[in-house]
Design a protein around this motif. Structure first.
Motif, PDB file in Angstrom:
ATOM      1  N   ARG A   3       0.715  -1.205  -0.138  1.00  0.00           N
ATOM      2  CA  ARG A   3      -0.122  -0.135  -0.068  1.00  0.00           C
ATOM      3  C   ARG A   3       1.010   1.144  -0.054  1.00  0.00           C
ATOM      4  O   ARG A   3       0.489   2.150  -0.764  1.00  0.00           O
ATOM      5  CB  ARG A   3      -0.880  -0.034   1.318  1.00  0.00           C
ATOM      6  CG  ARG A   3      -1.918   1.149   1.234  1.00  0.00           C
ATOM      7  CD  ARG A   3      -2.980   0.895   2.434  1.00  0.00           C
ATOM      8  NE  ARG A   3      -2.364   0.918   3.800  1.00  0.00           N
ATOM      9  CZ  ARG A   3      -2.584  -0.070   4.299  1.00  0.00           C
ATOM     10  NH1 ARG A   3      -3.215  -1.267   4.010  1.00  0.00           N
ATOM     11  NH2 ARG A   3      -1.734  -0.065   5.568  1.00  0.00           N
ATOM     12  N   PHE A  18       0.804   4.090  -2.963  1.00  0.00           N
ATOM     13  CA  PHE A  18       0.681   5.470  -2.680  1.00  0.00           C
ATOM     14  C   PHE A  18       1.835   6.295  -3.159  1.00  0.00           C
ATOM     15  O   PHE A  18       1.636   7.224  -3.698  1.00  0.00           O
ATOM     16  CB  PHE A  18       0.148   5.914  -1.359  1.00  0.00           C
ATOM     17  CG  PHE A  18      -1.074   5.242  -0.799  1.00  0.00           C
ATOM     18  CD1 PHE A  18      -2.201   5.130  -1.907  1.00  0.00           C
ATOM     19  CD2 PHE A  18      -1.232   5.042   0.508  1.00  0.00           C
ATOM     20  CE1 PHE A  18      -3.272   4.932  -1.435  1.00  0.00           C
ATOM     21  CE2 PHE A  18      -2.507   4.444   0.963  1.00  0.00           C
ATOM     22  CZ  PHE A  18      -3.388   4.649  -0.140  1.00  0.00           C
ATOM     23  N   THR A  28      -4.863   3.436   5.983  1.00  0.00           N
ATOM     24  CA  THR A  28      -4.859   4.066   4.641  1.00  0.00           C
ATOM     25  C   THR A  28      -4.679   5.558   4.817  1.00  0.00           C
ATOM     26  O   THR A  28      -3.725   6.145   4.017  1.00  0.00           O
ATOM     27  CB  THR A  28      -6.075   3.792   4.084  1.00  0.00           C
ATOM     28  OG1 THR A  28      -6.093   2.183   3.862  1.00  0.00           O
ATOM     29  CG2 THR A  28      -6.064   4.359   2.870  1.00  0.00           C
ATOM     30  N   LEU A  54      -1.574   7.638   3.338  1.00  0.00           N
ATOM     31  CA  LEU A  54      -1.802   8.782   2.238  1.00  0.00           C
ATOM     32  C   LEU A  54      -1.211  10.055   2.763  1.00  0.00           C
ATOM     33  O   LEU A  54      -0.401  10.722   1.891  1.00  0.00           O
ATOM     34  CB  LEU A  54      -3.172   8.833   2.255  1.00  0.00           C
ATOM     35  CG  LEU A  54      -3.943   7.876   1.124  1.00  0.00           C
ATOM     36  CD1 LEU A  54      -5.482   8.053   1.227  1.00  0.00           C
ATOM     37  CD2 LEU A  54      -3.573   8.018  -0.290  1.00  0.00           C
ATOM     38  N   PHE A 111       1.634  11.440   0.429  1.00  0.00           N
ATOM     39  CA  PHE A 111       0.937  12.662  -0.319  1.00  0.00           C
ATOM     40  C   PHE A 111       1.524  14.003   0.583  1.00  0.00           C
ATOM     41  O   PHE A 111       1.670  15.136  -0.135  1.00  0.00           O
ATOM     42  CB  PHE A 111      -0.473  12.679  -0.401  1.00  0.00           C
ATOM     43  CG  PHE A 111      -0.848  11.579  -1.636  1.00  0.00           C
ATOM     44  CD1 PHE A 111       0.001  10.549  -2.067  1.00  0.00           C
ATOM     45  CD2 PHE A 111      -2.026  11.726  -1.918  1.00  0.00           C
ATOM     46  CE1 PHE A 111      -0.430   9.576  -2.921  1.00  0.00           C
ATOM     47  CE2 PHE A 111      -2.416  10.505  -2.862  1.00  0.00           C
ATOM     48  CZ  PHE A 111      -1.638   9.579  -3.138  1.00  0.00           C
ATOM     49  N   LEU A 151      -5.277  15.601   4.816  1.00  0.00           N
ATOM     50  CA  LEU A 151      -4.976  14.233   5.117  1.00  0.00           C
ATOM     51  C   LEU A 151      -4.572  14.064   6.297  1.00  0.00           C
ATOM     52  O   LEU A 151      -5.047  12.913   7.091  1.00  0.00           O
ATOM     53  CB  LEU A 151      -3.957  13.587   4.089  1.00  0.00           C
ATOM     54  CG  LEU A 151      -4.481  13.490   2.423  1.00  0.00           C
ATOM     55  CD1 LEU A 151      -3.384  13.031   1.727  1.00  0.00           C
ATOM     56  CD2 LEU A 151      -5.762  12.180   2.574  1.00  0.00           C
ATOM     57  N   VAL A 185      -9.057  12.418  -2.958  1.00  0.00           N
ATOM     58  CA  VAL A 185      -7.879  13.103  -2.416  1.00  0.00           C
ATOM     59  C   VAL A 185      -7.447  14.312  -3.666  1.00  0.00           C
ATOM     60  O   VAL A 185      -7.378  13.667  -4.715  1.00  0.00           O
ATOM     61  CB  VAL A 185      -6.701  12.030  -2.230  1.00  0.00           C
ATOM     62  CG1 VAL A 185      -5.307  12.911  -1.846  1.00  0.00           C
ATOM     63  CG2 VAL A 185      -7.081  11.296  -1.297  1.00  0.00           C
TER      64      VAL A 185
END
Length: 271
Positions: A141, A145, A167, A171, A175, A199, A217
Motif C-alpha cells: 500500500r 501511494f 490507509t 496517504l 502525499f 489528510l 484526495v
C-alpha cells in the motif's frame, strides 16, 4: 445483457428503468440476493425471472453459465449492492464474455459512489482518476501511494472501515499531511457523513469512520518552474531553428514548453 445502476443506500434513487428491468429480465444476477430482495420490496417490484447470486466468490465460476444463457437469447440483468456493476464490483467478466459472443450490452444508468463522492468533496472534478481499493498489505500500500504522489488529477479510492485509519496515515505520509481530501461515509444513507480537511487532519479521526467509505484526495499541486532567462529562451529558439524549424514555429514551441506568453519569447529571441 443489462447492467443496472443500483441505489447506494436510498431506495428513492432507483430509476424507473431499474424497476422495469428487475420485473422483466429472464435472469437477475445479484451481488447479494437478500439485499436485492429488500430493495425490490422497498420499490414494490416483483422480480419476475430467475434470481441468482453473482459475487466475487463465484464470479469466475458463474460467468460461463450466464454467458451460455446470453448466447441462448436470455436477458440477463446484473445488479450489485450499490452503484454500477464492473466498477470495483462484479460484472466485468460477464461484459467481456458478452462482447466476445457478440451479445449486446446495455446500461440502465444509476448512482455511483465515485461521482457522488467527487461531487460533494469540494475538490476539483474536471479531471480525476478512480483507483478502487488500495492494496491490503502495508508495504504494498505504501509503495502504491508513493507511485501516485505526483498525480495531478483528483484521486478517488474505496476503503473498508477496518483499514481506513492505516490507509489515511499512509496517504498522509506519501502525499503530505497538508494535501486536501474528503472522507465520505454511508453516502445517501441515513447516517451519511462528509468529512473534509487535510489528510493529516482526517487521519487523526479516521478510526471512528464506519460503514462504506469513499476517499477523495486532491491531486498534486503543479510545480512552478523558474522562468528561464532571456538568453536561455533565445538559445532554445536558435537551437530549434538550427534543427530545421521556422523561427515562428520555434518561438511557439519554446513558449509552450515553458508556459510563457509567445510575445515574451519573441522579444527574447529578437533582443
Amino acid at each position: 445483457m443489462i447492467l443496472l445502476g443500483a441505489p447506494l443506500g436510498n431506495p428513492e434513487d432507483a430509476s424507473p428503468r431499474l424497476r422495469s428491468v428487475l420485473a422483466t429480465a429472464d435472469i437477475v444476477a445479484a451481488e447479494d440476493t437478500r439485499r436485492l430482495g429488500r430493495l425490490a420490496q422497498a420499490l414494490g417490484v416483483t422480480i419476475g425471472g430467475r434470481l441468482v447470486s453473482y459475487f466475487e466468490g463465484n464470479e469466475e465460476r458463474r460467468t460461463p453459465e450466464l454467458a451460455d444463457l446470453l448466447a441462448g437469447g436470455a436477458t440477463v440483468a446484473v445488479v450489485t449492492d450499490g452503484g454500477m456493476p464492473s466498477v470495483s464490483d462484479p460484472g466485468f467478466r460477464l461484459v467481456r464474455a458478452a462482447v466476445a459472443l457478440g451479445v449486446p450490452v446495455s446500461v440502465a444508468p444509476g448512482p455511483s459512489a465515485v461521482t457522488t463522492a467527487l461531487a460533494v468533496s469540494g475538490l476539483p472534478c474536471d479531471r480525476f482518476c478512480f483507483e478502487g481499493f488500495p492494496p491490503r498489505k502495508q508495504g504494498e500500500r505504501r509503495a502504491y501511494f508513493a507511485s501516485l504522489a505526483a498525480e495531478p488529477r483528483t484521486l478517488v479510492f474505496f476503503e473498508s472501515p477496518h483499514r481506513v485509519e492505516d490507509t489515511m496515515r499512509d496517504l498522509a505520509t506519501a502525499f503530505g499531511a497538508d494535501r486536501p481530501a474528503a472522507l465520505c461515509r454511508e453516502l445517501t444513507k441515513t447516517y451519511e457523513e462528509i468529512r473534509r480537511g487535510t489528510l493529516g487532519e482526517l487521519a487523526q479521526d479516521a478510526a471512528s469512520a464506519r460503514g462504506e467509505i469513499t476517499l477523495v484526495v486532491g491531486g498534486a499541486p503543479a510545480v512552478q518552474q523558474e522562468r528561464p532567462s532571456d538568453e536561455a529562451l533565445s538559445a532554445s529558439v536558435a537551437a530549434l531553428v538550427a534543427a530545421g524549424a521556422t523561427k515562428k514555429d520555434a518561438i511557439t514551441e519554446v513558449a509552450t514548453r515553458f508556459d510563457l506568453p509567445r510575445r515574451e519569447v519573441y522579444a527574447a529571441a529578437h533582443a
